[in-house]
Motif scaffolding. Structure first.
Motif, short mmCIF file in Angstrom:
data_model
loop_
_atom_site.label_atom_id
_atom_site.label_comp_id
_atom_site.label_asym_id
_atom_site.label_seq_id
_atom_site.Cartn_x
_atom_site.Cartn_y
_atom_site.Cartn_z
N GLN A 37 0.83 -1.22 0.00
CA GLN A 37 0.00 0.00 0.00
C GLN A 37 0.86 1.26 0.00
O GLN A 37 0.50 2.27 -0.60
CB GLN A 37 -0.94 0.01 1.22
CG GLN A 37 -2.07 -0.99 1.10
CD GLN A 37 -2.93 -0.99 2.35
OE1 GLN A 37 -2.77 -1.85 3.20
NE2 GLN A 37 -3.82 -0.03 2.47
N VAL A 38 1.98 1.20 0.72
CA VAL A 38 2.88 2.35 0.74
C VAL A 38 3.50 2.53 -0.64
O VAL A 38 3.59 3.64 -1.16
CB VAL A 38 3.98 2.18 1.81
CG1 VAL A 38 4.82 3.45 1.91
CG2 VAL A 38 3.36 1.85 3.16
N GLU A 39 3.90 1.42 -1.25
CA GLU A 39 4.48 1.50 -2.59
C GLU A 39 3.45 2.02 -3.60
O GLU A 39 3.78 2.81 -4.48
CB GLU A 39 5.04 0.14 -3.01
CG GLU A 39 6.43 -0.13 -2.41
CD GLU A 39 6.48 -1.39 -1.55
OE1 GLU A 39 6.88 -1.26 -0.37
OE2 GLU A 39 6.10 -2.48 -2.03
N LEU A 75 3.53 9.18 -10.59
CA LEU A 75 2.89 9.24 -11.92
C LEU A 75 2.04 10.50 -12.06
O LEU A 75 2.02 11.13 -13.11
CB LEU A 75 2.07 7.97 -12.17
CG LEU A 75 2.90 6.67 -12.26
CD1 LEU A 75 2.00 5.47 -12.49
CD2 LEU A 75 3.97 6.77 -13.36
N GLU A 76 1.36 10.87 -10.99
CA GLU A 76 0.54 12.09 -11.06
C GLU A 76 1.42 13.31 -11.34
O GLU A 76 1.08 14.15 -12.17
CB GLU A 76 -0.26 12.29 -9.78
CG GLU A 76 -1.19 13.50 -9.88
CD GLU A 76 -1.86 13.86 -8.56
OE1 GLU A 76 -2.20 12.94 -7.80
OE2 GLU A 76 -2.02 15.07 -8.30
N SER A 77 2.57 13.41 -10.63
CA SER A 77 3.42 14.58 -10.84
C SER A 77 4.02 14.58 -12.26
O SER A 77 4.19 15.63 -12.85
CB SER A 77 4.53 14.63 -9.78
OG SER A 77 5.50 13.64 -10.03
N ALA A 78 4.33 13.40 -12.79
CA ALA A 78 4.90 13.33 -14.15
C ALA A 78 3.85 13.66 -15.21
O ALA A 78 4.20 14.09 -16.32
CB ALA A 78 5.47 11.95 -14.41
N ALA A 79 2.58 13.50 -14.87
CA ALA A 79 1.46 13.88 -15.76
C ALA A 79 1.63 13.37 -17.18
O ALA A 79 1.54 14.14 -18.15
CB ALA A 79 1.29 15.41 -15.74
N GLY A 80 1.94 12.09 -17.30
CA GLY A 80 1.99 11.49 -18.62
C GLY A 80 3.32 11.57 -19.33
O GLY A 80 3.54 10.91 -20.35
N GLN A 81 4.26 12.40 -18.81
CA GLN A 81 5.59 12.46 -19.44
C GLN A 81 6.38 11.20 -19.09
O GLN A 81 6.20 10.62 -18.02
CB GLN A 81 6.35 13.69 -18.94
CG GLN A 81 5.65 15.01 -19.26
CD GLN A 81 6.32 16.17 -18.55
OE1 GLN A 81 7.24 16.77 -19.08
NE2 GLN A 81 5.87 16.48 -17.34
N GLU A 115 11.24 -1.85 -10.93
CA GLU A 115 10.45 -2.80 -11.69
C GLU A 115 9.09 -2.19 -12.05
O GLU A 115 8.64 -2.27 -13.19
CB GLU A 115 10.27 -4.06 -10.84
CG GLU A 115 9.94 -5.29 -11.65
CD GLU A 115 10.18 -6.54 -10.82
OE1 GLU A 115 9.24 -7.33 -10.68
OE2 GLU A 115 11.30 -6.69 -10.27
N ARG A 116 8.45 -1.56 -11.06
CA ARG A 116 7.13 -1.01 -11.32
C ARG A 116 7.15 0.19 -12.26
O ARG A 116 6.21 0.40 -13.03
CB ARG A 116 6.44 -0.62 -10.01
CG ARG A 116 6.01 -1.86 -9.21
CD ARG A 116 5.25 -1.51 -7.96
NE ARG A 116 3.95 -0.86 -8.23
CZ ARG A 116 3.02 -0.69 -7.29
NH1 ARG A 116 3.20 -1.14 -6.06
NH2 ARG A 116 1.89 -0.09 -7.59
N LEU A 117 8.22 1.01 -12.18
CA LEU A 117 8.25 2.25 -12.96
C LEU A 117 9.00 2.11 -14.28
O LEU A 117 8.85 2.94 -15.18
CB LEU A 117 8.89 3.38 -12.12
CG LEU A 117 8.12 3.78 -10.86
CD1 LEU A 117 9.00 4.63 -9.96
CD2 LEU A 117 6.83 4.52 -11.22
N GLY A 118 9.85 1.08 -14.39
CA GLY A 118 10.59 0.88 -15.63
C GLY A 118 11.63 1.95 -15.90
O GLY A 118 11.94 2.26 -17.05
#
Lengths: 330, 330
Positions: free
Chosen positions: B43-45, B53-59, B98-101
């Motif tokens: 849950q923390v992860e 991901l929200e801060s990157a806003a699709g970039q 792993e999750r973010l690549g």
């Protein structure tokens, strides 16, 4: 000019000079009594020069390193003040260079001892280490990859005056509760004097019943004979050594902590209670590798050897600039 | 792969993520509540990944730096333990990679904040500095030429658990008399609660007469209104800040001491008594340049910015190895 390198260590009671080779081996030494703090400064310089020349025994000097028991400025030129010496801002490096006709390097005695332990002793090969020097008080040094952290004023490593007890025991520095009031040669003697009033001790006989005549070496000797007063005095000094060390380890997380200075001659009698206190008081001890607390290896010659290392590396840097190939350290 | 670098700071109460450029400027941010220490670690992860991901806003992400309020191992791979998070030896770096690549770098939050202040804030251009982070407790870092001293276990800078009072106030770490029990957000609140029993205070009204409802921001607000209880609470925390800082300065002799963290928002109300105590308790204060005690400049974004710096420099090192010309820091 080929010649020998001399290291000289000037403390509150004695001046020790010696010829030191690049492997840190000492060949000949000379000893003088420190003239004390009430003399004119020239007398102290005379004693230094005499000890240096005697140890060199007629050989040419290629450089002299000086370890001084006092605050040395960050450029290594002056002794700013020293509790047991008459110097106050004395430009010792230049004075000695003029009298000796060779390059002179100057640093605090605890820094020199740490440098020697890092190159040739107990901190050899470490990335980070602390040196804690227990003599009359506590001196010390932070070692990072074999280099001594000097600090902005050249005053890093004054561990003895970290406050460990609010409104505690008065200190010679004018403040209260300094660590060295609880863990040092002076603290050992004070503990023994106090405890002599509580139970029988061979120290009674050693001092003819005068607690004020107790000395550090007496307490060490008495402890070796199994004297309980002396052993309790060591247990307390050792415990406080561990408590103060835990504070430094929390801040700096070194690989190893080297304990040097006269009091460290007691070995495990000092180090065992210190290790127990370090384990007990270090934050996160269960989640980390607690650093080893080990005795210094170079004994009373460490300051002298480290002073010689300092000038050797300065000479090496000079040779490199002029196209030669001196040693590559510091 | 071109893309943005995101820094994320996970504390005991919130997760703050943001896109950070190479000049340390933050463009977009995202905030989450920290799930707490009783949840499963996934849950923390999840909260971390969502904020990133929200801060990157699709970039696209070129790298992510994580500042965590806990002990991070010396290789920057795992959170060994954290008082307010469920991690115990969690291999956070690899899990997130792993999750973010994309490459992920991990460090302790106080180290990250210090790195940010060294590159873009109050410690910029210094050879040696200390960062003291006053939040719920005290965190910190030793800065040498802009680099954070990690220590043998990656645990250097745990200033808050240096013992300043023998058998003193109990600490969450299980020991007694730790510095952060006397100088921190928790100490500020405890002081105010105690003092409310002694004299009238606007805190009575603010809390509806319930001292247990006092918070740090309330004490800051009350002090700004001139409330004496709040001002006395700050004076004590500030005094202890100076006393503990004097110990660190005796050991390390830095050029400057930067005070960050939530409590530092009080500015001179905290720093003035701290400066006075530093001057009073620092050994040899008359013979040295006493370091400036200054407020951090990057505020609550420091951890996030420093985390981004960490991954940026790791990416730079990688590019250098493969023939590119990344930034040259750390």
């Amino acid at each position: 000019m080929p010649g020998v390198v001399v290291g000289v260590d000037i403390g509150g009671t004695k001046v020790l000079a010696g010829v030191v080779d690049e492997a840190g081996q000492v060949s000949s030494t000379a000893l003088r009594t420190t003239p004390g703090r009430r003399v004119v400064t020239a007398q102290v310089e005379d004693a230094l020069v005499e000890a240096i020349l005697e140890s060199a025994a007629g050989q040419a000097l290629s450089g002299v390193g000086v370890a001084a028991a006092g605050f040395v400025d960050s450029r290594g030129e002056r002794v700013m003040f020293a509790p047991h010496l008459p110097w106050q801002g004395e430009p010792l490096r230049d004075l000695l260079q003029e009298r000796l006709g060779c390059p002179v390097a100057l640093d605090n005695d605890a820094n020199c001892a740490a440098r020697a332990e890092a190159h040739h002793g107990a901190a050899r090969g470490t990335i980070s280490a602390l040196m804690i020097t227990m003599g009359t008080g506590i001196g010390g040094a932070v070692l990072l990859e074999g280099h001594v952290l000097r600090g902005a004023n050249g005053m890093a490593g004054e561990f003895g005056h970290m406050q460990v007890v609010p409104d505690g025991q008065s200190c010679e520095c004018g403040r209260r509760g300094c660590w060295e009031q609880y863990s040092s040669g002076n603290a050992l003697v004070r503990n023994a004097r106090t405890l002599m009033g509580e139970q029988p001790s061979v120290l009674e006989e050693m001092t003819g019943g005068h607690p004020d005549r107790v000395t550090g070496p007496m307490v060490t000797a008495a402890a070796e004979q199994g004297d309980l007063v002396a052993r309790r005095a060591f247990a307390s000094v050792g415990d406080w050594l561990g408590v103060g060390t835990a504070n430094l380890v929390a801040a700096l997380d070194p690989e190893v902590v080297v304990i040097g200075g006269g009091v460290s001659a007691a070995g495990d009698r000092l180090l065992e209670p210190a290790r127990a206190a370090l384990q007990r008081t270090l934050v996160g001890a269960a989640h980390r590798v607690v650093p080893d607390l080990v005795a210094a290896q170079l004994g009373p010659q460490a300051g002298m050897i480290g002073a010689a290392l300092l000038v050797t590396s300065a000479l090496g840097a000079e040779r490199r600039v002029s196209g030669g190939d001196g040693p590559q350290e510091e």
